[in-house]
Design an enzyme around this catalytic site. Structure first.
Site, PDB file in Angstrom:
ATOM      1  N   LYS A  99     -98.536  78.014  46.153  1.00  0.00           N
ATOM      2  CA  LYS A  99     -97.647  77.979  44.977  1.00  0.00           C
ATOM      3  C   LYS A  99     -98.461  77.720  43.716  1.00  0.00           C
ATOM      4  O   LYS A  99     -99.624  77.291  43.797  1.00  0.00           O
ATOM      5  CB  LYS A  99     -96.596  76.879  45.174  1.00  0.00           C
ATOM      6  CG  LYS A  99     -97.188  75.483  45.321  1.00  0.00           C
ATOM      7  CD  LYS A  99     -96.153  74.491  45.823  1.00  0.00           C
ATOM      8  CE  LYS A  99     -96.762  73.107  45.953  1.00  0.00           C
ATOM      9  NZ  LYS A  99     -95.852  72.149  46.593  1.00  0.00           N
ATOM     10  N   TYR A 157    -111.686  62.763  16.082  1.00  0.00           N
ATOM     11  CA  TYR A 157    -110.431  62.204  15.560  1.00  0.00           C
ATOM     12  C   TYR A 157    -110.401  60.681  15.738  1.00  0.00           C
ATOM     13  O   TYR A 157    -110.773  60.165  16.805  1.00  0.00           O
ATOM     14  CB  TYR A 157    -109.238  62.783  16.309  1.00  0.00           C
ATOM     15  CG  TYR A 157    -108.886  64.200  15.922  1.00  0.00           C
ATOM     16  CD1 TYR A 157    -108.530  64.518  14.616  1.00  0.00           C
ATOM     17  CD2 TYR A 157    -108.895  65.213  16.877  1.00  0.00           C
ATOM     18  CE1 TYR A 157    -108.190  65.819  14.276  1.00  0.00           C
ATOM     19  CE2 TYR A 157    -108.556  66.523  16.539  1.00  0.00           C
ATOM     20  CZ  TYR A 157    -108.204  66.810  15.234  1.00  0.00           C
ATOM     21  OH  TYR A 157    -107.869  68.094  14.904  1.00  0.00           O
TER      22      TYR A 157
HETATM   23  C1  LIG Z   1     -96.608  71.526  47.635  1.00  0.00           C
HETATM   24  C2  LIG Z   1     -95.963  71.378  48.973  1.00  0.00           C
HETATM   25  C3  LIG Z   1     -96.750  71.317  50.139  1.00  0.00           C
HETATM   26  C4  LIG Z   1     -98.251  71.217  50.107  1.00  0.00           C
HETATM   27  O1  LIG Z   1     -98.604  69.861  49.909  1.00  0.00           O
HETATM   28  P1  LIG Z   1    -100.131  69.370  49.836  1.00  0.00           P
HETATM   29  O2  LIG Z   1    -100.014  67.915  49.624  1.00  0.00           O
HETATM   30  O3  LIG Z   1    -100.731  70.081  48.672  1.00  0.00           O
HETATM   31  O4  LIG Z   1    -100.781  69.740  51.107  1.00  0.00           O
HETATM   32  C5  LIG Z   1     -96.092  71.318  51.359  1.00  0.00           C
HETATM   33  N1  LIG Z   1     -94.735  71.353  51.433  1.00  0.00           N
HETATM   34  C6  LIG Z   1     -93.956  71.372  50.335  1.00  0.00           C
HETATM   35  C7  LIG Z   1     -92.471  71.380  50.487  1.00  0.00           C
HETATM   36  C8  LIG Z   1     -94.538  71.377  49.069  1.00  0.00           C
HETATM   37  O5  LIG Z   1     -93.759  71.374  47.974  1.00  0.00           O
END
Ligand SMILES: *Cc1c(COP(=O)(O)O)cnc(C)c1O
Length: 381
Positions: A50, A263
């Protein structure tokens, strides 16, 4: 050129103009997936890609994972699934957020053969009234995260009418040693999944895989581990580093009289200080919290951030770096090794996240689109 080594001078002409250079070692991504798959033994390891594969590029990462043997992928939203489908034509792709809104939201699922995870009664109703009866889907069961998923009473009430291909739940505290919620979720998921005996079951993210077999069920969903983050930060990281992040020096200047930098004039540079300003800042995901506390490597020497991080610029105090390493166009390394044969590492991904007061997930997904990206170590090299 050896494609399996970090970025080395001189650079290709296209990346020579970028303010930052991000080298993604796809061989390390594949190794990390194999590591997780080996921990799963006879069970399956999916790949969570994702948010553009946590910022590293969903097409390159999707291809290399498929070549390594990954057959099931998870993305967050349908658009990500449509993009991934182009590079993994034969894989199973689940969309964690499910179909959003009206029946028109179903079109990308059907067109690109994506499987939604249905997270609530409304999504179940939407899918069942508009998708072809045989189109496979997953079901999210609530076990303690209280974010998405059917609560127990709905999971029970719907069980006789639904035949999901997969049931999932998500651990809230898998990375926290001995957190009581982790075992409670395991108990709840074990019970609820038995209501759906024909579905495969999936509970573990990266950290969940490390917790051992009880948490593995049929399919794991590692994300962070594939990108080199440490799933259990209180233990040594068993995964390979994937990233090298280097920032281009725009200007070098020696100050002859004491001066302030940046800054708010928060850094005092005594006479004789050598300052180097790089072409990246908080708009590139380098958090403002690194101001006056972060450091990079230049010519094998640690150079501190001088003053605040600006939107597009960061100044370093490079007085201690060897003078031949200090020139406009040089690169200051924040993550990984300066060159292939450097012995010293700048930060790991986790170290830089900690230094910035955040987690590797946020650092990865904030990485700039302005960086030039170079992929090394992929299939075929
Ligand atoms: C993002 C996500 C994962 C992956 O988690 P990691 O901690 O990056 O391994 C797995 N399951 C769901 C439902 C997620 O949203």
């Amino acid at each position: 050129m050896n494609e399996s080594t970090p970025l080395d001078r001189p650079f290709s002409s296209s990346s020579a103009h970028a303010g930052g250079l991000l080298t993604v070692d796809l061989g390390a991504v594949a190794d990390n997936w194999r590591h997780m798959a080996a921990l799963m033994g006879a069970k399956e390891a999916a790949g969570v890609v994702k948010a553009n594969a946590y910022g590293l590029g969903v097409e390159a990462v999707g291809r290399v994972l498929a070549a390594a043997g990954c057959r099931t992928f998870f993305v967050a939203v349908p658009e990500e699934g449509v993009q991934l489908r182009k590079v993994v034509p034969g894989a199973v792709i689940y969309v964690l957020s499910g179909p959003i809104g009206s029946s028109e939201g179903l079109a990308p699922f059907l067109k690109s053969n994506l499987r939604p995870i249905l997270n609530c009664a409304d999504q179940v109703a939407l899918w069942r009234s508009h998708a072809p009866g045989a189109a496979p889907y997953g079901l999210h069961l609530e076990t303690g995260m209280n974010r998405l998923g059917l609560p127990e009473f709905e999971a029970r009430a719907m069980a006789t009418n639904l035949a999901p291909s997969l049931v999932i739940s998500h651990l809230a505290c898998a990375d926290v040693p001995n957190h009581p919620l982790t075992e409670e979720q395991l108990r709840a998921f074990t019970e609820l999944r038995s209501l759906y005996p024909t579905a495969r079951a999936s509970l573990a993210n990266s950290a969940g895989v490390m917790l051992g077999r009880d948490y593995h069920f049929d399919l794991a969903r590692p994300g962070l581990a594939l990108y080199g983050g440490n799933p259990l930060p209180h233990l040594p990281n068993p995964l390979a580093q994937v990233l090298t992040l280097q920032l281009r020096v725009l200007q070098v200047r020696r100050v002859d009289t004491p001066q302030s930098v940046g800054y708010g004039a928060t850094y005092r540079a005594p006479a004789g200080t050598v300052l180097a300003t790089v072409a990246a800042g908080y708009a590139d995901g380098l958090l403002r919290s690194l101001g006056n506390s972060g450091w990079g490597l230049l010519g094998g020497v640690r150079v501190p951030v001088a003053g605040r991080v600006s939107m597009d610029l960061i100044t370093f105090d490079v007085s201690e770096a060897p003078s031949q390493a200090v020139y406009s166009g040089a690169l200051i390394t924040l993550i990984g090794r300066e060159t292939a044969d450097s012995t010293e590492q700048a930060h790991t991904l986790d170290e830089l996240a900690t230094e910035a007061g955040t987690i590797p997930y946020e650092l990865l997904t904030s990485l700039s689109r302005r960086y030039a990206r170079r992929y090394v170590g992929g299939a075929g090299s």
